[in-house]
Enzyme design. Sequence first.
Site, PDB file in Angstrom:
ATOM      1  N   PRO A   9      -3.309   2.308  -8.721  1.00  0.00           N
ATOM      2  CA  PRO A   9      -4.416   1.890  -9.565  1.00  0.00           C
ATOM      3  C   PRO A   9      -5.209   0.700  -9.009  1.00  0.00           C
ATOM      4  CG  PRO A   9      -2.303   1.390 -10.605  1.00  0.00           C
ATOM      5  CD  PRO A   9      -2.019   2.272  -9.427  1.00  0.00           C
ATOM      6  N   ASN A  10      -6.506   0.801  -9.180  1.00  0.00           N
ATOM      7  CA  ASN A  10      -7.475  -0.248  -8.818  1.00  0.00           C
ATOM      8  C   ASN A  10      -7.721  -0.394  -7.319  1.00  0.00           C
ATOM      9  OD1 ASN A  10      -7.978  -1.151 -11.559  1.00  0.00           O
ATOM     10  ND2 ASN A  10      -5.879  -1.925 -11.519  1.00  0.00           N
ATOM     11  N   ARG A  17     -13.055  -5.790  -6.006  1.00  0.00           N
ATOM     12  CA  ARG A  17     -12.102  -6.565  -6.816  1.00  0.00           C
ATOM     13  C   ARG A  17     -11.566  -7.776  -6.043  1.00  0.00           C
ATOM     14  NH1 ARG A  17      -6.060  -3.850  -6.533  1.00  0.00           N
ATOM     15  NH2 ARG A  17      -5.635  -5.336  -8.193  1.00  0.00           N
ATOM     16  N   TYR A  22      -7.945  -9.685  -1.820  1.00  0.00           N
ATOM     17  CA  TYR A  22      -7.852  -8.394  -1.137  1.00  0.00           C
ATOM     18  C   TYR A  22      -8.886  -8.197  -0.030  1.00  0.00           C
ATOM     19  CZ  TYR A  22      -4.809  -7.518  -5.107  1.00  0.00           C
ATOM     20  OH  TYR A  22      -3.797  -7.612  -6.027  1.00  0.00           O
ATOM     21  N   ASN A  73       0.925   2.578  -1.443  1.00  0.00           N
ATOM     22  CA  ASN A  73       0.724   1.290  -2.105  1.00  0.00           C
ATOM     23  C   ASN A  73       0.625   1.605  -3.598  1.00  0.00           C
ATOM     24  OD1 ASN A  73      -0.051  -1.105  -3.218  1.00  0.00           O
ATOM     25  ND2 ASN A  73      -1.664  -1.548  -1.723  1.00  0.00           N
ATOM     26  N   ALA A  76      -0.089  -2.020  -9.007  1.00  0.00           N
ATOM     27  CA  ALA A  76       0.639  -2.662 -10.107  1.00  0.00           C
ATOM     28  C   ALA A  76       1.910  -1.898 -10.496  1.00  0.00           C
ATOM     29  CB  ALA A  76      -0.279  -2.819 -11.316  1.00  0.00           C
ATOM     30  N   HIS A  79       5.679  -2.860  -9.545  1.00  0.00           N
ATOM     31  CA  HIS A  79       6.515  -3.817 -10.258  1.00  0.00           C
ATOM     32  C   HIS A  79       7.136  -3.239 -11.525  1.00  0.00           C
ATOM     33  CE1 HIS A  79       4.293  -6.191  -7.420  1.00  0.00           C
ATOM     34  NE2 HIS A  79       3.164  -5.936  -8.046  1.00  0.00           N
ATOM     35  N   GLU A  97       6.178   1.360   2.220  1.00  0.00           N
ATOM     36  CA  GLU A  97       5.425   0.670   1.161  1.00  0.00           C
ATOM     37  C   GLU A  97       4.486  -0.346   1.816  1.00  0.00           C
ATOM     38  OE1 GLU A  97       8.049  -2.078  -0.807  1.00  0.00           O
ATOM     39  OE2 GLU A  97       6.775  -2.245  -2.570  1.00  0.00           O
ATOM     40  N   HIS A  99       1.574  -3.461   0.941  1.00  0.00           N
ATOM     41  CA  HIS A  99       0.817  -4.313   0.019  1.00  0.00           C
ATOM     42  C   HIS A  99      -0.134  -5.174   0.832  1.00  0.00           C
ATOM     43  CE1 HIS A  99       3.096  -3.039  -3.379  1.00  0.00           C
ATOM     44  NE2 HIS A  99       4.195  -3.223  -2.665  1.00  0.00           N
ATOM     45  N   ILE A 100      -1.378  -5.163   0.409  1.00  0.00           N
ATOM     46  CA  ILE A 100      -2.411  -5.924   1.120  1.00  0.00           C
ATOM     47  C   ILE A 100      -2.088  -7.418   1.051  1.00  0.00           C
ATOM     48  CG2 ILE A 100      -4.884  -6.522   1.077  1.00  0.00           C
ATOM     49  CD1 ILE A 100      -5.262  -3.624  -0.119  1.00  0.00           C
ATOM     50  N   ARG A 106       3.051 -14.597  -4.665  1.00  0.00           N
ATOM     51  CA  ARG A 106       2.152 -14.538  -5.817  1.00  0.00           C
ATOM     52  C   ARG A 106       2.925 -14.762  -7.125  1.00  0.00           C
ATOM     53  NH1 ARG A 106      -1.903  -9.690  -5.423  1.00  0.00           N
ATOM     54  NH2 ARG A 106      -2.859 -10.955  -7.078  1.00  0.00           N
ATOM     55  N   ARG A 110       5.008 -10.261  -9.781  1.00  0.00           N
ATOM     56  CA  ARG A 110       4.711  -9.401  -8.628  1.00  0.00           C
ATOM     57  C   ARG A 110       5.801  -9.471  -7.561  1.00  0.00           C
ATOM     58  NH1 ARG A 110      -0.781  -8.027  -9.319  1.00  0.00           N
ATOM     59  NH2 ARG A 110      -1.856  -9.690 -10.411  1.00  0.00           N
TER      60      ARG A 110
HETATM   61  C1  DQA Z   1      -1.036  -4.898  -4.401  1.00  0.00           C
HETATM   62  C2  DQA Z   1      -0.255  -6.013  -5.117  1.00  0.00           C
HETATM   63  C3  DQA Z   1      -0.011  -5.658  -6.571  1.00  0.00           C
HETATM   64  O1  DQA Z   1       0.715  -6.698  -7.221  1.00  0.00           O
HETATM   65  C4  DQA Z   1      -1.329  -5.480  -7.307  1.00  0.00           C
HETATM   66  O2  DQA Z   1      -1.099  -5.058  -8.638  1.00  0.00           O
HETATM   67  C5  DQA Z   1      -2.261  -4.555  -6.598  1.00  0.00           C
HETATM   68  C6  DQA Z   1      -2.336  -4.590  -5.136  1.00  0.00           C
HETATM   69  C7  DQA Z   1      -1.394  -5.281  -2.951  1.00  0.00           C
HETATM   70  O3  DQA Z   1      -1.753  -4.361  -2.208  1.00  0.00           O
HETATM   71  O4  DQA Z   1      -1.344  -6.444  -2.578  1.00  0.00           O
HETATM   72  O5  DQA Z   1      -3.035  -3.843  -7.228  1.00  0.00           O
HETATM   73  O6  DQA Z   1      -0.235  -3.742  -4.358  1.00  0.00           O
END
Ligand code: DQA
Length: 157
Positions: A9-10, A17, A22, A73, A76, A79, A97, A99-100, A106, A110
């Site tokens: 998501p997102n 965003r 990011y 990835n 959210a 977690h 896995e 994560h950017i 953080r 997270r």
């Molecule tokens: C993320 C880190 C997550 O905590 C967050 O909810 C994201 C992006 C990252 O790529 O750093 O949406 O997965």
Amino acid sequence: MKIMVIQGPNLNMLGIREQQIYGPVKLEQIHAQMQEVARQGGVEIEFFQSNLEGEIVDKIQECYGDANGIIINPAAYTHTSIAIRDAISAVALPTIEVHISNIYRREEFRQKSMIAPVCASSLVGFGPFGYHLAMVGMLQILKELQALQEAQKLQQA
Ligand code: DQA
């Protein structure tokens, strides 16, 4: 050989965003670079993004018998999602896995990944370059698996 890339998501909002976290790079640009690594490595690649947990679970299940490795990835859902973790365990494919951001630097919520224990590797905090590293890592994993399978075939013959 096929690699499935799953974005949670997102991540479709990358480039818009929270750029201070990011960065400015869009998801399409990240995918174009991954596509190039796949082409050079002679493997097929497919991209999937969803904001819905169940759709991500469905896509992981579809990988069974269709893909050789997964780069994910879960955003959210990283977690919170036991369902995504169970799906990765169920298909038993090598999974990386990404994560950017560095989730361990953080907010406390997270700092726990539900899926890390079922992944071959986790890459955090490299920005979009993490996806490139994941591609290189996945190509290596697939090469080693293929060599192992061929050695086993020779032993059986
Ligand atoms: C993320 C880190 C997550 O905590 C967050 O909810 C994201 C992006 C990252 O790529 O750093 O949406 O997965």
